[in-house]
Design a protein around this motif. Structure first.
Motif, PDB file in Angstrom:
ATOM      1  N   GLN A 272       1.161 -33.257  69.446  1.00 59.80           N
ATOM      2  CA  GLN A 272       1.387 -33.277  68.005  1.00 59.80           C
ATOM      3  C   GLN A 272       0.219 -32.657  67.249  1.00 59.80           C
ATOM      4  OE1 GLN A 272       4.184 -34.087  66.254  1.00 59.80           O
ATOM      5  NE2 GLN A 272       5.104 -34.193  68.295  1.00 59.80           N
ATOM      6  N   SER A 273      -0.998 -32.800  67.766  1.00 58.17           N
ATOM      7  CA  SER A 273      -2.157 -32.169  67.126  1.00 58.17           C
ATOM      8  C   SER A 273      -1.988 -30.659  67.115  1.00 58.17           C
ATOM      9  CB  SER A 273      -3.443 -32.547  67.863  1.00 58.17           C
ATOM     10  OG  SER A 273      -3.720 -33.916  67.733  1.00 58.17           O
ATOM     11  N   ILE A 274      -1.558 -30.119  68.243  1.00 61.60           N
ATOM     12  CA  ILE A 274      -1.361 -28.668  68.337  1.00 61.60           C
ATOM     13  C   ILE A 274      -0.225 -28.234  67.420  1.00 61.60           C
ATOM     14  CG2 ILE A 274      -0.695 -26.781  69.864  1.00 61.60           C
ATOM     15  CD1 ILE A 274      -2.079 -28.222  72.130  1.00 61.60           C
ATOM     16  N   PHE A 275       0.884 -28.955  67.444  1.00 64.40           N
ATOM     17  CA  PHE A 275       2.028 -28.594  66.606  1.00 64.40           C
ATOM     18  C   PHE A 275       1.664 -28.634  65.125  1.00 64.40           C
ATOM     19  CE2 PHE A 275       5.106 -29.719  70.142  1.00 64.40           C
ATOM     20  CZ  PHE A 275       5.592 -28.439  70.266  1.00 64.40           C
ATOM     21  N   ASN A 276       1.019 -29.702  64.691  1.00 59.59           N
ATOM     22  CA  ASN A 276       0.686 -29.858  63.269  1.00 59.59           C
ATOM     23  C   ASN A 276      -0.242 -28.748  62.782  1.00 59.59           C
ATOM     24  OD1 ASN A 276       2.188 -32.210  62.839  1.00 59.59           O
ATOM     25  ND2 ASN A 276       0.534 -33.530  63.539  1.00 59.59           N
ATOM     26  N   ALA A 277      -1.294 -28.477  63.553  1.00 61.90           N
ATOM     27  CA  ALA A 277      -2.273 -27.475  63.123  1.00 61.90           C
ATOM     28  C   ALA A 277      -1.712 -26.061  63.226  1.00 61.90           C
ATOM     29  CB  ALA A 277      -3.544 -27.596  63.952  1.00 61.90           C
ATOM     30  N   SER A 278      -0.967 -25.775  64.287  1.00 65.15           N
ATOM     31  CA  SER A 278      -0.443 -24.418  64.474  1.00 65.15           C
ATOM     32  C   SER A 278       0.606 -24.082  63.420  1.00 65.15           C
ATOM     33  CB  SER A 278       0.148 -24.264  65.880  1.00 65.15           C
ATOM     34  OG  SER A 278       1.221 -25.161  66.086  1.00 65.15           O
ATOM     35  N   PHE A 279       1.486 -25.027  63.131  1.00 61.73           N
ATOM     36  CA  PHE A 279       2.519 -24.754  62.128  1.00 61.73           C
ATOM     37  C   PHE A 279       1.912 -24.643  60.735  1.00 61.73           C
ATOM     38  CE2 PHE A 279       5.944 -25.772  59.190  1.00 61.73           C
ATOM     39  CZ  PHE A 279       6.970 -24.966  59.669  1.00 61.73           C
ATOM     40  N   GLY A 280       0.855 -25.427  60.487  1.00 57.33           N
ATOM     41  CA  GLY A 280       0.235 -25.397  59.166  1.00 57.33           C
ATOM     42  C   GLY A 280      -0.281 -24.022  58.789  1.00 57.33           C
ATOM     43  N   ILE A 281      -0.918 -23.311  59.735  1.00 57.25           N
ATOM     44  CA  ILE A 281      -1.456 -21.982  59.423  1.00 57.25           C
ATOM     45  C   ILE A 281      -0.433 -20.891  59.702  1.00 57.25           C
ATOM     46  CG2 ILE A 281      -2.465 -21.642  61.707  1.00 57.25           C
ATOM     47  CD1 ILE A 281      -3.883 -20.488  58.308  1.00 57.25           C
ATOM     48  N   TYR A 282       0.537 -21.153  60.595  1.00 58.42           N
ATOM     49  CA  TYR A 282       1.531 -20.131  60.896  1.00 58.42           C
ATOM     50  C   TYR A 282       2.516 -19.959  59.739  1.00 58.42           C
ATOM     51  CZ  TYR A 282       5.509 -17.715  62.937  1.00 58.42           C
ATOM     52  OH  TYR A 282       6.527 -16.818  63.169  1.00 58.42           O
ATOM     53  N   PHE A 283       2.851 -21.034  59.056  1.00 57.11           N
ATOM     54  CA  PHE A 283       3.855 -20.948  57.992  1.00 57.11           C
ATOM     55  C   PHE A 283       3.436 -19.980  56.885  1.00 57.11           C
ATOM     56  CE2 PHE A 283       6.294 -22.566  54.329  1.00 57.11           C
ATOM     57  CZ  PHE A 283       7.574 -22.475  54.870  1.00 57.11           C
ATOM     58  N   PRO A 284       2.168 -19.985  56.417  1.00 56.74           N
ATOM     59  CA  PRO A 284       1.771 -18.961  55.431  1.00 56.74           C
ATOM     60  C   PRO A 284       1.913 -17.540  55.979  1.00 56.74           C
ATOM     61  CG  PRO A 284       0.200 -20.748  55.439  1.00 56.74           C
ATOM     62  CD  PRO A 284       1.102 -20.973  56.607  1.00 56.74           C
ATOM     63  N   LYS A 285       1.662 -17.352  57.275  1.00 54.61           N
ATOM     64  CA  LYS A 285       1.867 -16.033  57.876  1.00 54.61           C
ATOM     65  C   LYS A 285       3.341 -15.661  57.847  1.00 54.61           C
ATOM     66  CE  LYS A 285       0.142 -15.005  61.753  1.00 54.61           C
ATOM     67  NZ  LYS A 285      -0.123 -15.096  63.199  1.00 54.61           N
ATOM     68  N   PHE A 286       4.184 -16.625  58.157  1.00 51.22           N
ATOM     69  CA  PHE A 286       5.627 -16.386  58.216  1.00 51.22           C
ATOM     70  C   PHE A 286       6.199 -16.049  56.840  1.00 51.22           C
ATOM     71  CE2 PHE A 286       9.996 -18.130  58.013  1.00 51.22           C
ATOM     72  CZ  PHE A 286      10.601 -17.331  58.976  1.00 51.22           C
ATOM     73  N   THR A 287       5.706 -16.726  55.807  1.00 53.23           N
ATOM     74  CA  THR A 287       6.220 -16.505  54.456  1.00 53.23           C
ATOM     75  C   THR A 287       5.501 -15.386  53.718  1.00 53.23           C
ATOM     76  OG1 THR A 287       4.725 -18.206  53.572  1.00 53.23           O
ATOM     77  CG2 THR A 287       6.939 -18.911  54.262  1.00 53.23           C
ATOM     78  N   GLY A 288       4.370 -14.924  54.267  1.00 53.19           N
ATOM     79  CA  GLY A 288       3.623 -13.859  53.622  1.00 53.19           C
ATOM     80  C   GLY A 288       2.592 -14.336  52.624  1.00 53.19           C
ATOM     81  N   THR A 289       2.439 -15.647  52.479  1.00 48.65           N
ATOM     82  CA  THR A 289       1.460 -16.176  51.519  1.00 48.65           C
ATOM     83  C   THR A 289       0.057 -16.227  52.115  1.00 48.65           C
ATOM     84  OG1 THR A 289       2.002 -18.443  52.216  1.00 48.65           O
ATOM     85  CG2 THR A 289       3.193 -17.553  50.319  1.00 48.65           C
ATOM     86  N   ILE A 290      -0.104 -15.810  53.372  1.00 51.15           N
ATOM     87  CA  ILE A 290      -1.418 -15.816  53.995  1.00 51.15           C
ATOM     88  C   ILE A 290      -2.386 -14.893  53.257  1.00 51.15           C
ATOM     89  CG2 ILE A 290      -0.849 -13.938  55.594  1.00 51.15           C
ATOM     90  CD1 ILE A 290      -3.062 -16.989  56.378  1.00 51.15           C
ATOM     91  N   TYR A 291      -1.839 -13.832  52.620  1.00 50.88           N
ATOM     92  CA  TYR A 291      -2.698 -12.890  51.897  1.00 50.88           C
ATOM     93  C   TYR A 291      -3.264 -13.528  50.630  1.00 50.88           C
ATOM     94  CZ  TYR A 291      -0.501  -9.671  55.129  1.00 50.88           C
ATOM     95  OH  TYR A 291      -0.057  -9.060  56.280  1.00 50.88           O
ATOM     96  N   GLU A 292      -2.508 -14.430  50.025  1.00 52.90           N
ATOM     97  CA  GLU A 292      -3.020 -15.158  48.876  1.00 52.90           C
ATOM     98  C   GLU A 292      -4.160 -16.079  49.310  1.00 52.90           C
ATOM     99  OE1 GLU A 292       0.161 -17.209  47.019  1.00 52.90           O
ATOM    100  OE2 GLU A 292       1.390 -15.419  46.696  1.00 52.90           O
ATOM    101  N   LEU A 293      -4.000 -16.678  50.494  1.00 55.15           N
ATOM    102  CA  LEU A 293      -5.052 -17.548  51.019  1.00 55.15           C
ATOM    103  C   LEU A 293      -6.315 -16.756  51.331  1.00 55.15           C
ATOM    104  CD1 LEU A 293      -5.924 -20.349  52.088  1.00 55.15           C
ATOM    105  CD2 LEU A 293      -4.940 -19.696  54.295  1.00 55.15           C
ATOM    106  N   LEU A 294      -6.150 -15.571  51.928  1.00 56.15           N
ATOM    107  CA  LEU A 294      -7.300 -14.749  52.295  1.00 56.15           C
ATOM    108  C   LEU A 294      -8.036 -14.212  51.078  1.00 56.15           C
ATOM    109  CD1 LEU A 294      -5.770 -12.741  55.295  1.00 56.15           C
ATOM    110  CD2 LEU A 294      -7.395 -14.646  55.407  1.00 56.15           C
ATOM    111  N   SER A 295      -7.301 -14.009  49.985  1.00 54.50           N
ATOM    112  CA  SER A 295      -7.929 -13.475  48.766  1.00 54.50           C
ATOM    113  C   SER A 295      -8.415 -14.574  47.827  1.00 54.50           C
ATOM    114  CB  SER A 295      -6.936 -12.574  48.020  1.00 54.50           C
ATOM    115  OG  SER A 295      -5.781 -13.316  47.624  1.00 54.50           O
TER     116      SER A 295
END
Length: 253
Positions: free
Chosen positions: A71-94
């Motif tokens: 569950q630790s792996i699932f929770n952390a991996s999905f948390g950062i993967y979802f912004p990548k999937f939706t494209g909002t990761i660029y907002e986070l990086l900026s």
């Protein structure tokens, strides 16, 4: 330190856990309860003590980690993967938030969920078997550190993964089998050679053994080896995450 940014991400991740309560908490607890029914009651009643501890109680620390690690792996991996999937990761990086602050927020939220899951699992265990903790403070510290190690691993996996299938490769095909073979349901003293020697190549064994020591003061491997394995399990994914943010690997492309 941008505490406002850290709190915003942390609260968002914790709110997401509330919306997926069945997946993140209820289902793992039900699964763990079934383990106690099958292994603790049905099988445990026919087995002798394991390392001087009642078998049903002996498996409690291992079953806690069995659910916490995946569950630790699932929770952390999905948390950062979802912004990548939706494209909002660029907002986070900026955003005006540094990589270390990003990691603290996402991993901190994942660790919080894992610790809550572990404590609920422990509470569930008390409904089936008597549970005694020799070192409760050290148990909580070990739980937090082990959760942190695998949340860091999950964070790295979330950045590496290109699809939802890849998110599940490591926890389901690597971590779960190693956990089952890592002394969750038995002591290595119960194994014959060469398996007693072979199993010492499993890194999960050292974490399970060290965590079980906080309950019963019994170990399968030296406690110093468990501490070293825990430190290494934190350092390795942390080094990978540092490299990822320095190179932008699968973050900017």
């Amino acid at each position: 330190m941008n505490w406002s940014g850290i709190k915003a991400i942390y609260y968002f991740e914790m709110a997401r856990a509330g919306r997926t309560l069945w997946q993140s908490l209820v289902a793992p607890v039900i699964t763990t309860s079934l383990y106690f029914v099958v292994f603790g009651s049905a099988i445990g009643g026919r087995m002798t003590d394991m390392a001087g501890v009642d078998y049903a109680s002996f498996i409690v620390p291992g079953l806690i980690l069995l659910s916490v690690l995946t569950q630790s792996i699932f929770n952390a991996s999905f948390g950062i993967y979802f912004p990548k999937f939706t494209g909002t990761i660029y907002e986070l990086l900026s955003a005006p938030i540094s990589p270390i602050e990003t990691v603290i927020a996402y991993v901190g939220a994942a660790v919080s969920k894992s610790v809550v899951l572990a404590l609920v699992t422990l509470l569930t265990a008390t409904l089936f078997v008597p549970v005694q903790i020799a070192h409760p403070v050290l148990m909580v510290i070990a739980l937090i550190l082990i959760s942190t190690a695998f949340c860091l691993l999950g964070f790295a996996i979330g950045i590496w993964a290109k699809n939802f299938e890849q998110l599940q490769v490591v926890p389901l095909l690597v971590v779960t089998p190693l956990t089952f073979l890592g002394g969750v349901f038995y002591s290595t003293a119960a194994l014959g050679e060469p398996w007693r020697t072979v199993i010492h190549a499993n890194p999960i064994l050292y974490l399970v053994s060290g965590f079980r020591w906080t309950f019963f003061e019994i170990v399968d491997v030296p406690l110093t080896a468990s501490i070293a394995a825990l430190a290494l399990s934190i350092a390795l994914p942390l080094a990978v995450i540092v490299w990822i943010f320095k190179t932008g690997y699968r973050l900017k492309s």
